[in-house]
Design a protein around this motif. Structure first.
Motif, PDB file in Angstrom:
ATOM      1  N   VAL A 743     -32.171 -18.272  -8.637  1.00 17.51           N
ATOM      2  CA  VAL A 743     -32.621 -18.416  -7.247  1.00 17.51           C
ATOM      3  C   VAL A 743     -34.009 -19.056  -7.217  1.00 17.51           C
ATOM      4  CG1 VAL A 743     -33.033 -17.213  -5.067  1.00 17.51           C
ATOM      5  CG2 VAL A 743     -31.318 -16.342  -6.660  1.00 17.51           C
ATOM      6  N   LEU A 744     -34.128 -20.173  -6.498  1.00 15.04           N
ATOM      7  CA  LEU A 744     -35.427 -20.830  -6.295  1.00 15.04           C
ATOM      8  C   LEU A 744     -36.024 -20.285  -4.993  1.00 15.04           C
ATOM      9  CD1 LEU A 744     -37.519 -23.145  -6.885  1.00 15.04           C
ATOM     10  CD2 LEU A 744     -36.133 -24.548  -5.373  1.00 15.04           C
ATOM     11  N   VAL A 745     -37.229 -19.706  -5.089  1.00 19.73           N
ATOM     12  CA  VAL A 745     -37.898 -19.132  -3.913  1.00 19.73           C
ATOM     13  C   VAL A 745     -39.167 -19.945  -3.649  1.00 19.73           C
ATOM     14  CG1 VAL A 745     -38.935 -17.053  -2.936  1.00 19.73           C
ATOM     15  CG2 VAL A 745     -37.018 -16.848  -4.503  1.00 19.73           C
ATOM     16  N   VAL A 746     -39.308 -20.468  -2.425  1.00 17.70           N
ATOM     17  CA  VAL A 746     -40.466 -21.308  -2.072  1.00 17.70           C
ATOM     18  C   VAL A 746     -41.238 -20.638  -0.930  1.00 17.70           C
ATOM     19  CG1 VAL A 746     -41.226 -23.598  -1.347  1.00 17.70           C
ATOM     20  CG2 VAL A 746     -39.125 -23.356  -2.686  1.00 17.70           C
ATOM     21  N   ASN A 747     -42.557 -20.446  -1.146  1.00 12.99           N
ATOM     22  CA  ASN A 747     -43.423 -19.911  -0.087  1.00 12.99           C
ATOM     23  C   ASN A 747     -43.837 -21.091   0.806  1.00 12.99           C
ATOM     24  OD1 ASN A 747     -45.352 -18.761   1.496  1.00 12.99           O
ATOM     25  ND2 ASN A 747     -46.766 -18.235  -0.174  1.00 12.99           N
ATOM     26  N   GLN A 748     -43.357 -21.094   2.035  1.00 13.58           N
ATOM     27  CA  GLN A 748     -43.633 -22.217   2.938  1.00 13.58           C
ATOM     28  C   GLN A 748     -44.832 -21.930   3.861  1.00 13.58           C
ATOM     29  OE1 GLN A 748     -39.986 -24.868   3.578  1.00 13.58           O
ATOM     30  NE2 GLN A 748     -39.380 -22.944   4.522  1.00 13.58           N
ATOM     31  N   LEU A 753     -48.096 -14.361  -0.739  1.00 14.23           N
ATOM     32  CA  LEU A 753     -47.047 -13.344  -0.536  1.00 14.23           C
ATOM     33  C   LEU A 753     -47.023 -12.412  -1.740  1.00 14.23           C
ATOM     34  CD1 LEU A 753     -44.126 -15.570   0.823  1.00 14.23           C
ATOM     35  CD2 LEU A 753     -46.018 -14.560   2.085  1.00 14.23           C
ATOM     36  N   GLN A 754     -47.286 -11.118  -1.474  1.00 11.44           N
ATOM     37  CA  GLN A 754     -47.317 -10.131  -2.562  1.00 11.44           C
ATOM     38  C   GLN A 754     -45.991  -9.347  -2.579  1.00 11.44           C
ATOM     39  OE1 GLN A 754     -50.878  -7.944  -1.606  1.00 11.44           O
ATOM     40  NE2 GLN A 754     -52.122  -9.222  -2.938  1.00 11.44           N
ATOM     41  N   ASN A 755     -45.671  -8.845  -3.775  1.00 13.10           N
ATOM     42  CA  ASN A 755     -44.455  -8.036  -3.954  1.00 13.10           C
ATOM     43  C   ASN A 755     -43.220  -8.718  -3.350  1.00 13.10           C
ATOM     44  OD1 ASN A 755     -45.817  -5.985  -5.272  1.00 13.10           O
ATOM     45  ND2 ASN A 755     -46.329  -4.956  -3.356  1.00 13.10           N
ATOM     46  N   CYS A 756     -43.120  -9.992  -3.558  1.00 11.06           N
ATOM     47  CA  CYS A 756     -41.969 -10.738  -3.051  1.00 11.06           C
ATOM     48  C   CYS A 756     -40.748 -10.363  -3.903  1.00 11.06           C
ATOM     49  CB  CYS A 756     -42.251 -12.238  -3.140  1.00 11.06           C
ATOM     50  SG  CYS A 756     -40.941 -13.241  -2.473  1.00 11.06           S
ATOM     51  N   ASP A 806     -44.869  -8.748   1.237  1.00 12.02           N
ATOM     52  CA  ASP A 806     -46.068  -8.371   1.997  1.00 12.02           C
ATOM     53  C   ASP A 806     -46.969  -9.590   2.083  1.00 12.02           C
ATOM     54  OD1 ASP A 806     -45.254  -5.715   2.120  1.00 12.02           O
ATOM     55  OD2 ASP A 806     -46.117  -5.261   0.155  1.00 12.02           O
ATOM     56  N   VAL A 807     -47.603  -9.771   3.224  1.00 15.29           N
ATOM     57  CA  VAL A 807     -48.570 -10.858   3.372  1.00 15.29           C
ATOM     58  C   VAL A 807     -49.943 -10.317   3.016  1.00 15.29           C
ATOM     59  CG1 VAL A 807     -49.615 -12.511   4.962  1.00 15.29           C
ATOM     60  CG2 VAL A 807     -47.183 -11.950   5.154  1.00 15.29           C
ATOM     61  N   SER A 808     -50.642 -11.015   2.119  1.00 18.68           N
ATOM     62  CA  SER A 808     -51.953 -10.559   1.643  1.00 18.68           C
ATOM     63  C   SER A 808     -52.934 -10.424   2.815  1.00 18.68           C
ATOM     64  CB  SER A 808     -52.487 -11.582   0.630  1.00 18.68           C
ATOM     65  OG  SER A 808     -53.731 -11.181   0.158  1.00 18.68           O
ATOM     66  N   GLY A 809     -53.555  -9.238   2.949  1.00 14.30           N
ATOM     67  CA  GLY A 809     -54.566  -9.005   3.992  1.00 14.30           C
ATOM     68  C   GLY A 809     -53.984  -8.572   5.319  1.00 14.30           C
ATOM     69  N   ALA A 810     -52.666  -8.628   5.511  1.00  9.54           N
ATOM     70  CA  ALA A 810     -52.066  -8.233   6.801  1.00  9.54           C
ATOM     71  C   ALA A 810     -51.797  -6.734   6.810  1.00  9.54           C
ATOM     72  CB  ALA A 810     -50.768  -8.990   7.008  1.00  9.54           C
ATOM     73  N   ALA A 811     -51.957  -6.133   7.981  1.00  9.86           N
ATOM     74  CA  ALA A 811     -51.775  -4.683   8.082  1.00  9.86           C
ATOM     75  C   ALA A 811     -50.359  -4.318   8.506  1.00  9.86           C
ATOM     76  CB  ALA A 811     -52.770  -4.132   9.090  1.00  9.86           C
ATOM     77  N   SER A 812     -49.524  -5.338   8.806  1.00  9.05           N
ATOM     78  CA  SER A 812     -48.185  -5.055   9.339  1.00  9.05           C
ATOM     79  C   SER A 812     -47.241  -4.555   8.243  1.00  9.05           C
ATOM     80  CB  SER A 812     -47.626  -6.330   9.955  1.00  9.05           C
ATOM     81  OG  SER A 812     -47.491  -7.314   8.944  1.00  9.05           O
TER      82      SER A 812
END
Length: 953
Positions: A743-748, A753-756, A806-812
């Motif tokens: 599987v190729l995963v691309v962060n667009q 992106l942490q713990n992807c 998880d998005v780095s620095g986001a609280a959501s």
């Protein structure tokens, strides 16, 4: 190679629910705890470092308080710790603390305990820092002279890996190891040293082998295996060396180790195609099959023999070994026996067919004495079919085979008896000189036949081929004997009323006419001695079949009686005898009709059987020449046509096989002379050792098809949309029993992106082997994630899931992207296969799952539609080409395939073209699929429906 694919030496199982300890508590345990506490703390440190923690503060603590300990468990754990701990500063220079570690390991290399020395040497194989290894070199060299072989063999491995990675540290390694090898006595040390020389300095390895080539047989098997590998590699790279080493390979065929013999035989075949070499290798394979107890090994080695046979030049050599190959039949496993008989049949020639038939006859007789077992029956069937094939190919053998096989017509196993009957029918039609013998043997065993199906076949053969007056009388005698007292209805009613004594049953009709030298009533008491119950014991076989309600055999009997009566009338001139015989035949038919209409049988006679018997009565009462021709000539012609068509089909398939195997050389092909060929132009086979290593690692290099659609891109599935924050696509690589998803995963996005994590689930008989590990993706970065899925059976499977991150620095909360489903194609597991009509019918009756698919297509040609179905389902058409040729507006065909898991799939295509709708009318009809498992039947049906839709687009 990505970071995720780096070589991993250490795998440690970690309980996921445990709370990670703090650095302070670990430091405290390592400083002040006892040995047990220090062991546990060290384990926790190792797990934390493996999980990505740095823990730089604990390095000096471990050096000061743990490194000096002499406990063996701690020493072993320290080896793991030093392997995984970061040893350099961020700018790439070695940490100063490592000098202390280096000194500790120098002391361990001089330790009196051989286990500590050996395990330290193994650890040094994994080190990638030259500065750490340099001070240890004298100590490593010294270990080559240690008294214990465990230390010496690990010292060789350490020197080899250091030489391979950092040649400047020990430039004289090949010379050092060569000297060590000459003086070494231990087999494992010699093996490691020789292995190093093969990879580091092949010339020295060859020099050593040249000095001891006559003693190779005395070496241990592990060293012999490495020698075989060296010889193969040298001769593969430089064919001129073959003559030098081929004698050594011949000697290794006599090794005591089966593994060495197997490898030596395989190498010998690749090095030489001389008949003596092929014969020696084949003989070695046969010995291995006979001596090895494991059936898997037997099957693998048998496959190698079959591969040898495929080469036209080798086939003649193997023909001389047919009798040796037949020794494998002593194995009880049916699969091994099946392959052996097929191989022997492929190799049989006029030179050895007589010996082959003698062995097979002995095997057939043996199966009669063995206690009844399912495999015994199947083996007997295999033997009968093999003898059948031999007799058809070599007619001279039929006379020897038939008397032995005809004993099996009275066998309890109907399948084996049916095979014998089919063989006898073909033999009696083809070989005129054997007809008397076959009829005589058939009359002998006729009364002992237990199966109604075989009884019908035997009646037909006797009715068709009895040509003398005496034989016709004998057949009538046997039929009367098998029917018992007539009229049947009256005698049965009397018996039930108790008026008839059992002994009186023996008296049958006008005896004086029918008693001949071929059969008497004296043996009536021994008629059914093997019948299980008393009730059946008193009942002759044919009478028993009729009272059970099986009147199809009565219709067959009526035809037989009509044929022999018409023939008797033609042979005998006396009117009185003619009328007497015809009247007797008509009486038998009339009494059977009477029985069928009475309430005595378990099932009443069917209208079809009544019509048939009535027709035969009418024919006998009128005796017209036209009917005589139909009964006594046309029937035999039909059989003759069928057998000749079958023979033609077999010849055609054999011709196709031989065409496949014949190596065709074009007139303008260049001739390559080995002596004139440059080394880099050698068009040798691929290196077998390299291929087997790649196969073991799962990197089998398949030859890609020339069609661009069959390339890898065709197997790429898009999992998310282009506008999703994370884009994903998967390449589905199907191996035999598992599927690899790349599987190729691309962060667009512009965020990290942490713990992807790729979360997958399966539907159907699929099982996810391991959970893919989480990744951290930088902005606009990409990564490859691999997941393995195990396949257990042939049915359509679905893999679905999502990507969470998880998005780095986001609280959501965690973000989630749902993936499209990946459908696993059943066609990757289905292969075309063949089976006989009888086997097809038997499976059709046994399989409980049926799926009926309605034909829904815009195709207008029946044959085109059939070819489309064959292509889209990977099935093989069992119906012969001749039966499908021509045009009559409808078509019926049987299809068959087998999955790699051994599951069978059957299909019956029944299609027609509605002519009243004009020439452009689409094909209509049904396809019925049967399989043992529901999944297989449904999946094949889905596949056909899908392929039909594609034709509609």
């Amino acid at each position: 190679m990505t970071a995720a694919e780096n070589v991993c030496y250490t795998l440690i199982n970690v309980p996921m629910d445990s709370e990670p300890p703090s650095e302070i508590s670990l430091k405290n345990d390592l400083e002040k705890g006892d040995v047990k506490s220090k062991t546990e703390a060290l384990k926790k440190v190792i797990i934390m470092i493996l999980n990505g923690e740095k823990l730089p503060g604990l390095l000096m603590t471990i050096i000061r308080f743990v490194l000096p300990l002499q406990d063996h468990t701690i020493k072993k754990l320290l080896l793991v710790f030093w392997e995984i701990v970061p040893k350099t500063t961020p700018d790439g220079r070695l940490l100063h603390e490592m000098i202390l570690v280096c000194d500790a390991y120098r002391k361990d290399l001089q330790h009196p305990n051989e286990f500590i020395r050996g395990s330290t040497l193994r650890f040094l194989c994994k080190l990638k820092e030259a500065e750490l290894l340099e001070p240890l070199m004298p100590a490593i060299r010294a270990c080559l002279e240690h008294r214990h072989s465990y230390v010496r063999r690990n010292a060789v491995l350490a020197i080899y890996t250091i030489y391979r990675n950092f040649e400047h540290l020990i430039p004289d390694a090949p010379e050092l190891i060569h000297d060590f090898l000459v003086n070494e006595k231990d087999a494992s040390c010699k093996r490691n040293a020789f292995m190093m020389l093969i990879h580091a300095d092949q010339d020295r390895a060859l020099d050593y082998l040249s000095t001891c080539i006559d003693q190779v047989q005395t070496f241990g098997d592990i060293l012999q295996l490495v020698i075989v590998e060296l010889i193969y590699k040298v001769c593969h790279a430089n064919p001129s060396e073959r003559a030098r080493f081929i004698r050594c390979i011949y000697n290794l065929l006599q090794s005591s180790s089966p593994a060495v013999k197997y490898e030596a035989a395989g190498t010998l075949v690749t090095l030489s195609s001389a008949p003596t070499a092929i014969k020696a290798a084949a003989q070695c394979y046969i010995d291995l099959i006979i001596k090895e107890s494991d059936n898997n090994v037997k099957l693998i080695v048998l496959d190698r023999l079959i591969e040898l046979k495929e080469h036209p030049a080798h086939e003649r050599v193997l023909q001389d070994l047919v009798m040796d190959i037949l020794r494998v039949l002593s194995t009880p496993d049916l699969e091994v026996r099946k392959k052996t008989l097929q191989l022997a049949l492929d190799l049989v020639s006029s030179r050895n067919v007589e010996e082959l038939v003698i062995v097979l006859k002995k095997e057939v007789i043996k199966t009669n004495n063995v206690s009844e077992h399912e495999d015994t029956d199947k083996y007997r069937q295999l033997l009968v079919r093999t003898l059948h094939s031999c007799s058809v190919r070599f007619p001279d053998m039929a006379a020897n085979v038939i008397p032995v096989l005809m004993e099996f017509l009275s066998d309890n196993n109907e399948a084996a008896a049916a095979d014998v009957l089919e063989f006898v029918r073909e033999a009696i039609q083809r070989f005129d000189n054997l007809r008397m013998l076959i009829v005589e043997k058939m009359l002998e065993v006729f009364h002992a036949i237990k199966s109604v199906k075989i009884y019908r076949g035997a009646l037909w053969i006797l009715g068709e081929y009895c040509s003398t007056k005496e034989d016709i009388q004998s057949v009538m005698t046997e039929i009367r004997r098998s029917l018992g007292e007539i009229p049947i209805v009256e005698s049965e009613i009397k018996k039930e009323a108790g008026e008839l004594k059992p002994e009186e049953e023996v008296t049958v009709g006008p005896v004086q006419k029918l008693v001949t030298e071929m059969g008497t009533y004296a043996t009536q008491s021994a008629l059914s001695s093997s019948r299980p119950t008393k009730k059946e014991e008193e009942r002759p076989p044919l009478r028993g079949f009729l009272l059970d309600g099986d009147f199809f055999v009565a219709a067959s009997l009526a035809t037989t009686l009509t044929k022999i009566a018409l023939r008797y009338v033609a042979l005998v001139q006396e009117k009185k005898k003619q009328n007497s015989f015809v009247a007797e035949a008509m009486l038998l038919m009339a009494t059977i009709l009477h029985l069928g209409k009475s309430s005595l049988p378990k099932k009443p006679i069917t209208d079809d059987d009544v019509d048939r018997i009535s027709l035969c009565l009418k024919v006998l009462s009128e005796c017209s020449p036209l009917m005589n021709d139909i009964f006594n000539k046309e029937c035999r012609q039909s059989l003759s046509h069928m057998l000749s068509a079958k023979l033609e089909e077999e010849k055609l398939s054999q011709k196709k096989e031989s065409e496949k195997r014949n190596v065709t050389v074009q007139p303008d092909d260049p001739i390559s002379f080995m002596q004139l060929t440059a080394k880099n132009e050698m068009n040798c086979k691929e290196d077998q050792f390299q291929l087997s290593l790649l196969a073991a690692m799962g990197n089998t290099q398949r030859k890609e098809a020339a069609d661009p659609l069959a390339s890898k891109l065709n197997k790429v599935t898009q999992l998310t949309g282009f506008s999703d924050p994370v884009y994903a696509e998967a390449y589905v690589h199907v191996n035999q029993y598992d599927i690899v998803l790349d599987v190729l995963v691309v962060n667009q996005t512009s965020d990290t992106l942490q713990n992807c994590t790729l979360e997958l689930a399966t539907l159907g008989d699929l099982k996810l082997v391991e959970k893919p590990s989480p990744l951290t993706l930088a902005p606009h970065d990409f990564a490859n994630i691999k997941a393995n899925v195990k396949v257990a059976s042939t049915e359509n499977g679905i893999i679905f899931g999502n990507i969470v991150y998880d998005v780095s620095g986001a609280a959501s909360d965690r973000n989630c992207v749902v993936l499209s489903d990946i459908h696993i194609d059943i066609m990757d597991y289905i292969q075309p296969a063949t089976c006989t009509d009888a086997e097809f019918r038997q499976m059709w009756a046994e399989f409980e799952w049926e799926n009926k698919v309605t034909v829904n297509t815009n195709m207008i040609d029946l044959n085109d539609y059939l070819q489309h179905i064959l292509k889209s389902t990977n099935m093989k058409c069992l119906t012969p080409e001749k039966a499908l040729s021509g045009y009559c507006g409808f078509m019926a065909a049987n299809l068959y395939a087998r999955s790699i898991f051994g599951e069978d799939a059957l299909a019956n295509v029944s299609i027609e073209k509605p002519i009243h709708q004009g020439p452009d009318a689409a094909v209509t009809g049904h396809i019925r699929i049967r399989a043992k498992s529901q999944g297989m039947a449904l999946s094949l049906g889905d596949k056909i429906n899908l392929s039909q839709k594609k034709t509609n687009i």
